[in-house]
Design a protein around this motif. Structure first.
Motif, PDB file in Angstrom:
ATOM      1  N   ILE A  34       0.805  -1.221   0.000  1.00 47.00           N
ATOM      2  CA  ILE A  34       0.000   0.000   0.000  1.00 47.00           C
ATOM      3  C   ILE A  34       0.837   1.270   0.000  1.00 47.00           C
ATOM      4  CG2 ILE A  34      -2.005  -1.080   1.067  1.00 47.00           C
ATOM      5  CD1 ILE A  34      -1.095   0.059   3.741  1.00 47.00           C
ATOM      6  N   ASN A  35       2.130   1.133  -0.178  1.00 48.13           N
ATOM      7  CA  ASN A  35       2.996   2.294  -0.280  1.00 48.13           C
ATOM      8  C   ASN A  35       2.669   3.049  -1.571  1.00 48.13           C
ATOM      9  OD1 ASN A  35       5.204   3.991  -0.845  1.00 48.13           O
ATOM     10  ND2 ASN A  35       6.558   2.704   0.369  1.00 48.13           N
ATOM     11  N   GLN A  36       2.596   4.359  -1.497  1.00 49.78           N
ATOM     12  CA  GLN A  36       2.209   5.156  -2.658  1.00 49.78           C
ATOM     13  C   GLN A  36       3.137   4.923  -3.848  1.00 49.78           C
ATOM     14  OE1 GLN A  36       2.032   9.361  -1.989  1.00 49.78           O
ATOM     15  NE2 GLN A  36       1.479   9.815  -4.088  1.00 49.78           N
ATOM     16  N   ALA A  37       4.432   4.836  -3.604  1.00 49.22           N
ATOM     17  CA  ALA A  37       5.372   4.628  -4.715  1.00 49.22           C
ATOM     18  C   ALA A  37       5.145   3.271  -5.379  1.00 49.22           C
ATOM     19  CB  ALA A  37       6.809   4.722  -4.210  1.00 49.22           C
ATOM     20  N   GLN A  38       4.879   2.248  -4.596  1.00 47.55           N
ATOM     21  CA  GLN A  38       4.635   0.923  -5.170  1.00 47.55           C
ATOM     22  C   GLN A  38       3.318   0.889  -5.944  1.00 47.55           C
ATOM     23  OE1 GLN A  38       6.641  -1.542  -5.392  1.00 47.55           O
ATOM     24  NE2 GLN A  38       8.216  -0.925  -3.957  1.00 47.55           N
ATOM     25  N   VAL A  39       2.294   1.517  -5.393  1.00 47.24           N
ATOM     26  CA  VAL A  39       0.998   1.530  -6.079  1.00 47.24           C
ATOM     27  C   VAL A  39       1.111   2.295  -7.394  1.00 47.24           C
ATOM     28  CG1 VAL A  39      -1.389   2.346  -5.929  1.00 47.24           C
ATOM     29  CG2 VAL A  39      -0.330   1.227  -3.966  1.00 47.24           C
ATOM     30  N   GLN A  40       1.786   3.428  -7.386  1.00 52.02           N
ATOM     31  CA  GLN A  40       1.955   4.192  -8.630  1.00 52.02           C
ATOM     32  C   GLN A  40       2.765   3.392  -9.647  1.00 52.02           C
ATOM     33  OE1 GLN A  40       3.637   7.898  -7.306  1.00 52.02           O
ATOM     34  NE2 GLN A  40       1.629   8.877  -7.214  1.00 52.02           N
ATOM     35  N   ARG A  41       3.770   2.669  -9.193  1.00 57.79           N
ATOM     36  CA  ARG A  41       4.553   1.834 -10.108  1.00 57.79           C
ATOM     37  C   ARG A  41       3.660   0.763 -10.719  1.00 57.79           C
ATOM     38  NH1 ARG A  41       8.873  -0.024  -6.873  1.00 57.79           N
ATOM     39  NH2 ARG A  41       9.975   1.838  -7.513  1.00 57.79           N
ATOM     40  N   ALA A  42       2.810   0.170  -9.893  1.00 56.75           N
ATOM     41  CA  ALA A  42       1.959  -0.920 -10.379  1.00 56.75           C
ATOM     42  C   ALA A  42       0.913  -0.423 -11.365  1.00 56.75           C
ATOM     43  CB  ALA A  42       1.284  -1.618  -9.200  1.00 56.75           C
ATOM     44  N   ALA A  54       8.175  -6.046 -12.352  1.00 57.77           N
ATOM     45  CA  ALA A  54       8.754  -4.850 -11.728  1.00 57.77           C
ATOM     46  C   ALA A  54       9.011  -5.073 -10.241  1.00 57.77           C
ATOM     47  CB  ALA A  54       7.831  -3.649 -11.932  1.00 57.77           C
ATOM     48  N   VAL A  55       8.076  -5.741  -9.566  1.00 54.63           N
ATOM     49  CA  VAL A  55       8.269  -6.017  -8.139  1.00 54.63           C
ATOM     50  C   VAL A  55       9.430  -6.984  -7.933  1.00 54.63           C
ATOM     51  CG1 VAL A  55       7.210  -7.080  -6.105  1.00 54.63           C
ATOM     52  CG2 VAL A  55       5.910  -5.472  -7.477  1.00 54.63           C
ATOM     53  N   TRP A  56       9.512  -8.021  -8.757  1.00 54.61           N
ATOM     54  CA  TRP A  56      10.607  -8.989  -8.610  1.00 54.61           C
ATOM     55  C   TRP A  56      11.958  -8.374  -8.975  1.00 54.61           C
ATOM     56  CZ3 TRP A  56      10.569 -12.878  -5.599  1.00 54.61           C
ATOM     57  CH2 TRP A  56       9.377 -13.551  -5.327  1.00 54.61           C
ATOM     58  N   LEU A  57      11.980  -7.441  -9.904  1.00 53.89           N
ATOM     59  CA  LEU A  57      13.237  -6.761 -10.230  1.00 53.89           C
ATOM     60  C   LEU A  57      13.662  -5.822  -9.104  1.00 53.89           C
ATOM     61  CD1 LEU A  57      12.827  -5.966 -14.032  1.00 53.89           C
ATOM     62  CD2 LEU A  57      14.337  -7.655 -12.970  1.00 53.89           C
ATOM     63  N   ASN A  58      12.719  -5.354  -8.324  1.00 49.51           N
ATOM     64  CA  ASN A  58      13.005  -4.495  -7.185  1.00 49.51           C
ATOM     65  C   ASN A  58      13.663  -5.283  -6.046  1.00 49.51           C
ATOM     66  OD1 ASN A  58      13.021  -2.387  -5.378  1.00 49.51           O
ATOM     67  ND2 ASN A  58      10.825  -2.366  -5.080  1.00 49.51           N
ATOM     68  N   PHE A  59      13.400  -6.565  -5.975  1.00 46.79           N
ATOM     69  CA  PHE A  59      13.852  -7.400  -4.863  1.00 46.79           C
ATOM     70  C   PHE A  59      15.379  -7.451  -4.703  1.00 46.79           C
ATOM     71  CE2 PHE A  59      14.776 -11.576  -2.964  1.00 46.79           C
ATOM     72  CZ  PHE A  59      14.184 -11.361  -1.722  1.00 46.79           C
ATOM     73  N   PRO A  60      16.181  -7.669  -5.762  1.00 51.67           N
ATOM     74  CA  PRO A  60      17.639  -7.696  -5.565  1.00 51.67           C
ATOM     75  C   PRO A  60      18.200  -6.376  -5.028  1.00 51.67           C
ATOM     76  CG  PRO A  60      17.090  -8.613  -7.700  1.00 51.67           C
ATOM     77  CD  PRO A  60      15.832  -8.032  -7.140  1.00 51.67           C
TER      78      PRO A  60
END
Length: 103
Positions: A34-42, A54-60
């Motif tokens: 529910i973070n604004q940056a994550q929601v906007q990215r999604a 995009a979320v999995w690429l953020n993980f490393p």
């Protein structure tokens, strides 16, 4: 004494397996869910699949940043472990220091 593997179900105990897993799950769920940056990215991506990528690429990057932050903390602890503010005269009473660590 480290009780890292304590299975005490009492929620007032600071670090148990349950408080770390449940509290950590809620914390990271909030960061990634529910973070604004994550929601906007999604919502800026065209498909659900591209959002998942995009979320999995953020993980490393996340793992790298967390590893560096923990490493810096460990190095600072190793460097300052002999520092005693009461002996150095920075504080007048040792109760001032103890109060910080007992909260």
């Amino acid at each position: 004494m480290c009780n890292c593997f304590s299975f005490n179900p009492d929620p007032t105990v600071r670090h148990t397996v349950w408080t770390v897993c449940i509290g950590g799950g809620i914390f990271w769920g909030a960061i990634y869910g529910i973070n604004q940056a994550q929601v906007q990215r999604a919502i800026s991506l065209p498909t659900v699949r591209s959002m998942q990528i995009a979320v999995w690429l953020n993980f490393p990057g996340f793992v790298l940043i967390q590893t560096l932050a923990c490493s810096v903390g460990l190095v600072m602890f190793a460097y300052f472990h002999t520092c005693d503010p009461a002996k150095l005269g920075v504080v007048k009473k040792t109760d001032q220091v103890r109060h910080i660590y007992t909260v």
